[in-house]
Motif scaffolding. Structure first.
Motif, short mmCIF file in Angstrom:
data_model
loop_
_atom_site.label_atom_id
_atom_site.label_comp_id
_atom_site.label_asym_id
_atom_site.label_seq_id
_atom_site.Cartn_x
_atom_site.Cartn_y
_atom_site.Cartn_z
N GLU A 623 11.58 -9.81 -27.37
CA GLU A 623 11.30 -9.68 -28.70
C GLU A 623 12.60 -10.17 -29.38
O GLU A 623 13.58 -9.73 -29.43
CB GLU A 623 10.96 -8.54 -29.39
N LYS A 624 12.40 -11.29 -30.28
CA LYS A 624 13.64 -11.78 -30.96
C LYS A 624 13.76 -10.95 -32.36
O LYS A 624 12.67 -10.76 -33.00
CB LYS A 624 13.61 -13.16 -31.32
N GLN A 625 14.95 -10.35 -32.58
CA GLN A 625 15.02 -9.46 -33.89
C GLN A 625 16.13 -9.62 -34.50
O GLN A 625 17.22 -10.34 -33.89
CB GLN A 625 15.31 -7.77 -33.26
N GLU A 626 16.10 -9.33 -35.76
CA GLU A 626 17.52 -9.38 -36.63
C GLU A 626 17.97 -7.93 -36.41
O GLU A 626 17.31 -6.84 -36.22
CB GLU A 626 17.01 -9.67 -38.16
N ASN A 727 12.58 2.66 -20.64
CA ASN A 727 13.55 2.34 -21.41
C ASN A 727 13.32 0.98 -22.40
O ASN A 727 12.23 0.10 -22.11
CB ASN A 727 14.82 1.63 -20.54
N ALA A 728 13.86 0.71 -23.61
CA ALA A 728 13.58 -0.18 -24.42
C ALA A 728 14.77 -0.63 -25.30
O ALA A 728 15.71 0.19 -25.47
CB ALA A 728 12.60 0.14 -25.48
N GLN A 729 14.68 -1.62 -25.82
CA GLN A 729 16.11 -2.34 -26.62
C GLN A 729 15.68 -2.69 -27.88
O GLN A 729 14.63 -2.63 -28.11
CB GLN A 729 16.54 -3.72 -25.95
N ILE A 730 16.67 -2.23 -28.66
CA ILE A 730 16.61 -2.75 -30.02
C ILE A 730 17.91 -3.28 -30.84
O ILE A 730 18.94 -3.03 -30.19
CB ILE A 730 16.37 -1.56 -31.01
N ALA A 731 17.78 -4.15 -31.43
CA ALA A 731 19.05 -4.87 -32.39
C ALA A 731 19.44 -3.89 -33.40
O ALA A 731 18.66 -3.80 -34.52
CB ALA A 731 18.84 -6.15 -32.68
#
Length: 780
Positions: A623-626, A727-731
């Motif tokens: 996912e592309k995130q700001e 596990n998960a990523q976030i900006a």
């Protein structure tokens, strides 16, 4: 274990239906074999595919074809007739014909089993020769003859293992000469059916596969704290009460084998020349027995069958004579069911807490002139040894039976490394080497973040294959005390029969070669090649074997400008993937370098064996995130605040019905209130933490749910929370971010959430190591 968690584990390892691919592989192999036989050349695929690798083998040009008219020459001995009958079952099912058994050997077109005095080949060595006239197997015993027949089966096309008629197959066997005998006499598999129970038919299935790979010992672990699994007529409460436990979600789990079922399994194993060793645990791991007979404990109970894993402090009382009468009665019933000479008494992980406080046990120590509770355990074991010797049985125990002095006739299974086995051998005792680092098949064989939950450890196929049961300290004359090795299958986290097999295979086959083949004849690279047709055979037996999953990225990846996803697997297998949401198949894209993304994507990827059989699919969302903006907030307290409720909550949604909430503030001083609270609870905790700099961050935790900035980031809802697998990523932008934690102090699948530490870990994308967000890093 809760239903949802069971379903999730099954889904994770569910076998892929690859019948068409399996048939395609077999057709290709058969075509190559047939063409090779027609031209007189050597069919490499078949002749090099024997597992365990024979110790002496010469390959020749040409093939012999088995027809419905081929004579099956078998000496007139019941054991050999029975063994030949098993081979004919294979032909009948797969080829549609059975070979006609006879005692007269024709000049040609035969499969002949001959009893012959093979000097220095022992009870398990055989010779096998294939030429234009037929197949000749020479052996000095029925067991050795059976192993020769097992080798012949592996020289045939893999379809010989088919349970249904295999069309258009030429039953060719390449010309070869083999002289073979095993390195070790003990080549086994241990199976714990106490933590999780399996039916008789499942055990028979494993015995069939064990026989195919010349394994000869089945160690059946029948009693435990978490369940008593064998019917004892004199003490019916052992199964009426001891075989059933109440799980953490309130459901009941149980099962046991009747004595008739025990006899059925033992007879089935004997037909395949597999010895069955029962294990009746003592003095520890005995809680299930004490539930029905609490007076045999030190405290008198009452007790419940243990519904969590780990070591139980309540054990048999060593100070009461009734304990020994009880165990002698049990042994008297168990012995007639198992004709093999060995009897396993456990002897491991027996805490001394109760004995230290028990007046009867202390009286026993004084009366017998014992030094301490460790010598009391030795006294206990040696009394049981005398009972077994009266039945002409040899006692086997885990290496803890060394404590306080080893029983004179005992054989030691060395599981806590090799030290116990080395010490026992130096004392003149036989040993079976079963150290966890190599032979514990409940260990992970891939990354814990992508594999179904396990007890821990990490043992790859290569590590199991590379094990040498003779340590350097036991070379020379002492090496004769090493009987061999076995794969140990502890079932705490094996919730279904499919998960049993997923852990067992193919590592147990690697250990079969460890037990049979001399070190100088082993090669891991060659073993992997020889395993290709063996996987097809396992397919015909419907074995859910492990195929390494693609590893690397978390299931939920985030990026700001660009993301690169790199995948590996533990056997360097081919990987295929899709980006359109479809399931990857043979026509999917082949992964050969990291994948680059600048827009949202869903990657589905799986590993592929050379046979065409595929691993389960991994799905990774990209996912592309700001950058999520930080918040402006003033906090005055360290830690987290929130609310909790008492009660059994298995799923997060169960909290919706709570009416009686209590407030709580969690900091270092009262952490135990929420983390190790003995009664089941549910809690919702909130606060803030600091992000040091702008970037994409990956989070991991065993909490039920973790929210960051109002987003559900890590969701372990309903799962066994032994290891973080979501596990998960976030900006996130630099600064303060709100966090919410949902924590259910429950027991799912035998693992209490309270055993976990109060931990959330995070790292910046690209970093190797995680950092812990400690309680003092939170505020409210």
């Amino acid at each position: 274990m809760g239903t949802t968690a069971v379903e999730k584990e099954i889904q994770t390892i569910k076998s892929i239906s690859m019948t068409s691919l399996k048939n395609m592989f077999s057709v290709v192999v058969l075509a190559a074999i047939f063409a090779a036989c027609q031209t007189g050349s050597r069919p490499e695929q078949t002749e090099m595919a024997i597992v365990p690798q024979p110790n002496e083998m010469t390959t020749l040009d040409g093939c012999f074809t088995v027809h419905s008219t081929t004579a099956f020459v078998v000496p007139d001995l019941p054991e050999l007739k029975s063994a030949a009958g098993l081979i004919n079952e294979r032909f009948q099912q797969a080829a549609g014909f059975a070979l006609e058994m006879t005692s007269e050997k024709p000049a040609k077109n035969f499969v002949a089993l001959e009893l012959d005095d093979l000097a220095d080949f022992g009870e398990e060595g055989y010779e096998l020769a294939v030429d234009e006239n037929g197949v000749t197997i020479k052996a000095s015993t029925a067991r050795a003859g059976f192993y020769g027949l097992a080798t012949m089966l592996q020289l045939l096309p893999p379809q010989i293992e088919s349970q249904t008629l295999a069309a258009n197959v030429d039953w060719v066997i390449p010309f070869v000469q083999i002289r073979d005998q095993p390195r070790f006499p003990w080549r086994g598999m241990h199976l714990d059916v106490c933590r999780h129970f399996v039916p008789v038919e499942f055990i028979k299935k494993q015995l069939d596969v064990m026989a195919l790979f010349k394994m000869n010992t089945f160690h059946w672990h029948l009693t435990e704290d978490q369940g008593w699994r064998i019917d004892i007529k004199k003490y019916p409460k052992l199964t009426e009460l001891g075989s059933i436990r109440t799980e953490g979600d309130g459901s009941e789990y149980g099962g046991y084998y009747t004595q008739d079922e025990i006899k059925e399994v033992v007879a089935y194993a004997a037909e395949r020349f597999i010895n069955v060793v029962p294990e009746i645990e003592l003095p520890g791991h005995s809680l299930a027995a004490l539930v029905g007979y609490p007076h045999l404990s030190c405290t008198g109970g009452p007790f419940q069958v243990r519904n969590v894993w780990g070591v139980e402090p309540d054990v048999y009382c060593a100070g009461k004579e009734e304990t020994f009468h009880f165990l002698e009665d049990i042994i008297n019933e168990v012995v007639p069911l198992f004709p093999y000479e060995y009897f396993h008494i456990g002897g491991d992980e027996s805490p001394k807490d109760r004995w230290e406080e028990c007046a009867d046990c202390q009286k026993r120590i004084k009366a017998e002139g014992l030094k301490d509770e460790h010598e009391l355990q030795s006294y206990f074991v040696q009394r049981i040894e005398k009972v077994l010797l009266a039945h002409d049985k040899k006692m086997v125990g885990w290496d803890e039976i060394l404590e306080g002095g080893l029983a004179p006739s005992a054989t030691v299974m060395s599981w806590r490394g090799e030290a116990g086995g080395i010490e026992a051998a130096k004392q003149g005792h036989d040993v079976v080497m079963t150290p966890g680092n190599w032979v514990y098949l409940d260990h992970y064989q891939g990354d814990s973040k992508v594999e179904p939950v396990a007890i821990g450890g990490y043992t790859t196929l290569e590590e199991s294959y590379g094990y040498d049961p003779v340590p350097a300290d036991l070379e020379g004359e002492l090496a004769k005390h090493v009987l061999g090795t076995q794969g140990n299958v502890w079932s705490e986290y094996l919730y279904t029969p499919e998960l049993f097999e997923y852990r067992i295979y193919p590592r147990i086959i690697a250990l079969a070669e460890v037990g049979w083949t001399q070190k100088e004849n082993k090669s891991y690279e060659d073993f992997l090649k020889r395993m290709d047709p063996q996987f097809v055979r396992l397919d015909f037996h419907d074995i859910n074997y492990h195929i390494p999953l693609p590893e690397g990225p978390a299931n939920h990846m985030a990026f700001i400008d660009e993301a690169k996803l790199a995948f590996t697997n533990t056997r360097s297998l081919k990987m295929v993937y899709t980006l359109d949401g479809s399931e990857p198949d043979q026509n999917a894209l082949v992964y050969d370098s990291p994948l680059t993304f600048t827009e949202n994507a869903t990657v589905k990827i799986r590993s592929v064996l050379s046979t065409g059989t595929m691993s389960p699919v991994r799905t990774i969302t990209v996912e592309k995130q700001e950058l999520l903006p930080a918040v402006s907030v003033e906090t005055s307290h360290t830690g987290l605040q929130g609310k909790y409720a008492e009660g059994v909550f298995i799923k997060v949604a169960d909290l919706d019905s709570v009416e009686d909430w209590k407030t709580i503030q969690v900091n270092e001083k009262n952490l135990r209130t929420i983390n190790n609270y003995q009664e089941p609870t549910g809690a919702i905790l909130e606060g803030y933490f600091e992000i040091p700099e702008d970037g994409v961050y990956e989070f991991q935790t065993n909490f039920d749910q973790l929210f960051v900035g109002g987003r559900l980031l890590v969701n372990n809802d309903g799962e066994v929370k032994r290891y973080s697998r979501n596990n998960a990523q976030i900006a996130l932008a630099q600064g303060t971010h709100p966090v919410k934690i949902i924590y259910l102090n429950n027991n799912i699948g035998g693992f209490p959430q309270s055993w976990n530490h109060f931990i959330v870990d995070y790292k910046k994308a690209g970093d190797e190591k995680f950092s812990q967000i400690k309680l003092e890093n939170y505020s409210y």
